[in-house]
Design a protein around this motif. Structure first.
Motif, mmCIF file in Angstrom:
data_model
loop_
_atom_site.group_PDB
_atom_site.id
_atom_site.type_symbol
_atom_site.label_atom_id
_atom_site.label_comp_id
_atom_site.label_asym_id
_atom_site.label_seq_id
_atom_site.Cartn_x
_atom_site.Cartn_y
_atom_site.Cartn_z
ATOM 1 N N ILE A 23 -81.747 62.460 72.158
ATOM 2 C CA ILE A 23 -81.673 62.536 73.283
ATOM 3 C C ILE A 23 -80.564 63.235 73.532
ATOM 4 O O ILE A 23 -79.240 62.422 72.630
ATOM 5 C CB ILE A 23 -81.990 62.049 74.959
ATOM 6 N N ASN A 24 -79.462 63.854 74.428
ATOM 7 C CA ASN A 24 -78.020 64.202 73.840
ATOM 8 C C ASN A 24 -77.569 63.698 74.913
ATOM 9 O O ASN A 24 -78.342 64.132 76.476
ATOM 10 C CB ASN A 24 -77.774 65.966 73.060
ATOM 11 N N ALA A 63 -88.707 66.436 64.734
ATOM 12 C CA ALA A 63 -87.188 66.344 64.555
ATOM 13 C C ALA A 63 -86.533 64.447 65.653
ATOM 14 O O ALA A 63 -86.838 64.669 67.001
ATOM 15 C CB ALA A 63 -86.893 67.177 66.217
ATOM 16 N N PHE A 64 -85.725 64.238 64.595
ATOM 17 C CA PHE A 64 -85.280 62.776 65.099
ATOM 18 C C PHE A 64 -84.060 62.611 65.320
ATOM 19 O O PHE A 64 -83.381 61.810 65.727
ATOM 20 C CB PHE A 64 -85.049 62.176 63.682
ATOM 21 N N GLY A 65 -82.695 63.968 65.444
ATOM 22 C CA GLY A 65 -82.323 63.389 66.042
ATOM 23 C C GLY A 65 -81.383 65.157 66.985
ATOM 24 O O GLY A 65 -81.333 66.124 65.966
ATOM 25 N N ILE A 66 -80.887 65.121 67.842
ATOM 26 C CA ILE A 66 -79.711 66.135 68.614
ATOM 27 C C ILE A 66 -78.858 65.858 69.082
ATOM 28 O O ILE A 66 -78.301 65.073 69.038
ATOM 29 C CB ILE A 66 -80.772 66.472 69.465
ATOM 30 N N ALA A 109 -92.299 69.760 65.639
ATOM 31 C CA ALA A 109 -91.098 69.134 66.253
ATOM 32 C C ALA A 109 -91.074 70.497 67.697
ATOM 33 O O ALA A 109 -91.007 71.355 67.833
ATOM 34 C CB ALA A 109 -89.417 69.690 65.103
ATOM 35 N N PHE A 110 -90.126 69.873 68.582
ATOM 36 C CA PHE A 110 -89.566 70.367 69.235
ATOM 37 C C PHE A 110 -88.548 70.142 70.162
ATOM 38 O O PHE A 110 -87.754 68.687 69.331
ATOM 39 C CB PHE A 110 -90.167 70.012 70.743
ATOM 40 N N ILE A 111 -88.075 70.776 70.976
ATOM 41 C CA ILE A 111 -86.175 70.665 71.512
ATOM 42 C C ILE A 111 -86.698 70.862 72.924
ATOM 43 O O ILE A 111 -87.270 71.619 73.296
ATOM 44 C CB ILE A 111 -85.431 70.757 70.920
ATOM 45 N N THR A 112 -86.328 70.427 73.780
ATOM 46 C CA THR A 112 -86.980 70.601 75.425
ATOM 47 C C THR A 112 -85.023 71.049 75.549
ATOM 48 O O THR A 112 -84.025 71.210 75.291
ATOM 49 C CB THR A 112 -86.459 69.215 76.078
ATOM 50 N N THR A 113 -85.899 72.346 76.881
ATOM 51 C CA THR A 113 -84.555 73.160 77.232
ATOM 52 C C THR A 113 -84.111 71.467 78.994
ATOM 53 O O THR A 113 -84.553 71.334 79.148
ATOM 54 C CB THR A 113 -84.862 73.983 77.998
ATOM 55 N N LEU A 114 -82.926 72.241 79.551
ATOM 56 C CA LEU A 114 -82.132 71.861 80.083
ATOM 57 C C LEU A 114 -83.381 71.331 81.537
ATOM 58 O O LEU A 114 -82.844 70.665 82.215
ATOM 59 C CB LEU A 114 -81.199 72.131 80.965
ATOM 60 N N ASP A 115 -84.512 72.389 81.556
ATOM 61 C CA ASP A 115 -85.802 72.360 82.924
ATOM 62 C C ASP A 115 -86.371 71.319 82.238
ATOM 63 O O ASP A 115 -87.453 71.674 82.820
ATOM 64 C CB ASP A 115 -85.256 73.452 83.410
ATOM 65 N N GLN A 164 -80.994 67.257 76.520
ATOM 66 C CA GLN A 164 -82.067 67.140 76.255
ATOM 67 C C GLN A 164 -82.608 66.220 75.025
ATOM 68 O O GLN A 164 -81.648 65.578 74.380
ATOM 69 C CB GLN A 164 -81.730 68.445 75.294
ATOM 70 N N VAL A 165 -83.928 67.035 74.866
ATOM 71 C CA VAL A 165 -85.242 66.104 74.149
ATOM 72 C C VAL A 165 -85.346 66.483 73.040
ATOM 73 O O VAL A 165 -85.053 68.032 73.068
ATOM 74 C CB VAL A 165 -85.691 65.318 74.643
ATOM 75 N N ALA A 166 -85.139 65.977 71.406
ATOM 76 C CA ALA A 166 -86.272 66.649 70.264
ATOM 77 C C ALA A 166 -87.079 65.821 69.983
ATOM 78 O O ALA A 166 -86.999 64.240 70.275
ATOM 79 C CB ALA A 166 -84.852 66.380 69.310
ATOM 80 N N GLY A 167 -88.154 65.760 69.450
ATOM 81 C CA GLY A 167 -89.062 65.031 69.193
ATOM 82 C C GLY A 167 -90.571 65.759 68.361
ATOM 83 O O GLY A 167 -90.153 66.669 67.499
ATOM 84 N N THR A 168 -91.410 65.337 69.095
ATOM 85 C CA THR A 168 -92.888 65.828 68.014
ATOM 86 C C THR A 168 -93.862 65.989 69.223
ATOM 87 O O THR A 168 -93.767 65.284 69.733
ATOM 88 C CB THR A 168 -93.237 65.160 65.974
ATOM 89 N N SER A 169 -94.841 67.241 68.410
ATOM 90 C CA SER A 169 -95.845 66.300 69.791
ATOM 91 C C SER A 169 -97.296 67.758 68.588
ATOM 92 O O SER A 169 -96.862 68.381 67.239
ATOM 93 C CB SER A 169 -95.592 67.529 70.774
#
Length: 352
Positions: free
Chosen positions: A207-208, A247-250, A226-232, A212-217
Motif C-alpha cells: 500500500i502506498n 504485485a508485491f510493491g507499490i 496482479a492488480f492495482i487499485t484506484t483511489l476509490d 493505493q493497494v497492489a496485490g493479486t487475485s
C-alpha cells in the motif's frame, strides 16, 4: 513481503513483453564479494536501506554501497524496513523487531497462548502483521508503543492477515469473507472490502501513502493476476491472460512491481508498471550483464527496485535497480476512479 528463495527454472515459454528503446536501470549486485552465495532482497526504504537475506540464513541491510550484517537469529525471515533502518521479521514462529543492534520479540494478544508475526513497518514505527487470539484465529494487527491492535475482519469472518502499512497507518492484507479471502484496506479504522476477480480470492500485499493497494487475485482456479487499485478502491487487473502474476510493491507514483510467469510456480520474470502497463524489467537493463530478473519485491519513492534474479554465474542473487533515465510513471490514470476503467481492456490488448 513474505516468501522464500527457491531455485526456479528459467523457462523459454514465457511471453516477452515489449522492449524499450533505452536502458532505464543500472543493476547493483548487493553482495559482489560473495558471488556463490544465494541471496535475495526483500524491501527498500525511502532512505535507500535495502533489506536482504542469504541462503546461509543471514540477514543484512545494504546502504551506501556497504552491507551491514544483522545480529538477528540465524534463518530469521526479514520482511520490512523503514527509513530509520528499523527492521521487522519473523524468527522461530514469532514476530521480531531489530533496532540499534537489539532484537525484541513482538508479543501476542494478552491471555492468548499463541504468537504473532510481523510483515511491515512504517516510518512512525507502526508494525503490521498478525496475531492469534485465544480461540486460535489469526487476526490482522498493528503493534506499536507497547500495544497490539486487532483490526478485525470483513463481514464477520473469523480470520484476517495484515501484510503492509503506509505512513498514515492504513493497512492492507486479506480477510475471510463468505465468498473467500478478500483483499482489504483500512479507512478510518474500518476494513473496506476490495473485492476479487472471477474466482473470488484476493490478497493485498502493498500500500502506498495515497491508499493505493497492489496485490493479486485469482481469475481461474490456478491463474492469479496482479492488480492495482484506484483511489476509490476499484481493483484494476494488470495481468496477462494465460499467465499468473503478483504485485508485491507499490510507490507513491503508482508504480507497482512483482513477477509474471507460468501458472504452475515455475518460470518467473520481474516486472514494473510503466504508464500503468506491466513491463518486463529484463528489457530495461543492459542485456550484456547476463542477469535474469525473476521477481521484484519492492519499489521506493525514488523508483529504486529490489528483488531476486539469476546472475551470469547461475547463482540466485539479490539485486538493486537504480533508475538512470526519466522512468515513465502511471500518472493521472490511477488518480481517477472507475470512469477510466473502460480504458483498461485497450491497454491490455496493446501491451503484447
Amino acid at each position: 513481503m513474505k516468501r522464500s528463495l527457491k531455485c526456479l527454472a528459467l523457462g523459454l515459454m514465457l511471453p516477452v513483453l515489449p522492449a524499450h528503446a533505452s536502458v532505464l536501470y543500472t543493476l547493483v549486485d548487493l553482495m559482489p564479494e560473495s558471488p556463490l552465495v544465494n541471496s535475495g532482497a526483500r524491501a527498500i526504504s525511502d532512505a535507500g536501506h535495502v533489506l536482504g537475506f542469504t541462503g546461509d540464513g543471514e540477514s543484512f541491510v545494504y546502504k551506501n554501497n556497504s552491507v551491514s550484517w544483522l545480529s538477528v537469529p540465524r534463518y530469521a525471515n526479514p520482511t520490512g524496513i523503514n527509513s530509520s533502518g528499523v527492521v521487522v521479521g519473523n524468527s522461530a514462529g514469532r514476530g521480531i523487531v531489530y533496532s540499534n543492534g537489539v532484537t525484541q520479540i513482538i508479543g501476542g494478544f494478552s491471555g492468548s497462548p499463541y504468537s504473532s508475526v510481523a510483515y511491515g513497518i512504517n516510518d512512525a514505527g507502526q508494525i503490521v502483521g498478525s496475531a492469534w487470539n485465544a480461540e486460535g484465529n489469526q487476526r490482522a494487527t498493528i503493534a506499536g508503543n507497547g500495544s497490539l491492535t486487532d483490526l478485525g475482519t470483513l463481514n464477520g469472518g473469523q480470520w484476517s492477515a495484515g501484510n503492509a502499512i503506509n505512513n498514515s497507518g492504513q493497512v492492507t492484507g486479506e480477510s475471510q469473507t463468505p465468498n473467500g479471502g478478500h483483499a482489504f484496506i483500512t479507512r478510518n479504522g474500518q476494513m473496506v472490502d476490495l473485492g476479487a476477480f472471477a474466482w473470488g480470492v484476493s490478497r493485498g500485499y502493498a500500500i502506498n501513502d495515497l491508499g493505493q493497494v497492489a496485490g493479486t487475485s485469482y481469475v481461474t482456479n490456478n491463474e492469479k493476476h496482479a492488480f492495482i487499485t484506484t483511489l476509490d478502491d476499484h481493483m484494476v487487473d494488470i495481468g496477462l491472460s494465460g499467465y499468473s502474476s503478483e504485485a508485491f510493491g507499490i510507490n507513491n507514483a503508482g508504480q507497482a512491481v512483482g513477477y509474471f510467469g507460468d501458472n504452475f510456480g515455475g518460470s518467473k520474470r520481474a516486472f514494473v508498471t510503466l504508464n500503468g502497463v506491466m513491463t518486463d524489467l529484463n528489457t530495461l537493463i543492459a542485456a550484456n550483464i547476463g542477469w535474469t530478473l525473476m521477481t521484484a519485491y519492492d519499489v521506493n519513492n525514488s523508483g529504486q527496485i529490489v528483488g531476486v534474479g539469476i546472475a551470469a554465474n547461475g547463482v540466485q542473487r539479490a539485486f538493486l535497480l537504480n533508475p538512470i533515465a526519466a522512468v515513465p510513471i502511471p500518472g493521472a490514470i490511477w488518480l481517477f476512479g472507475s470512469a477510466l476503467l473502460g480504458l483498461v481492456p485497450l491497454r491490455l490488448r496493446a501491451r503484447f
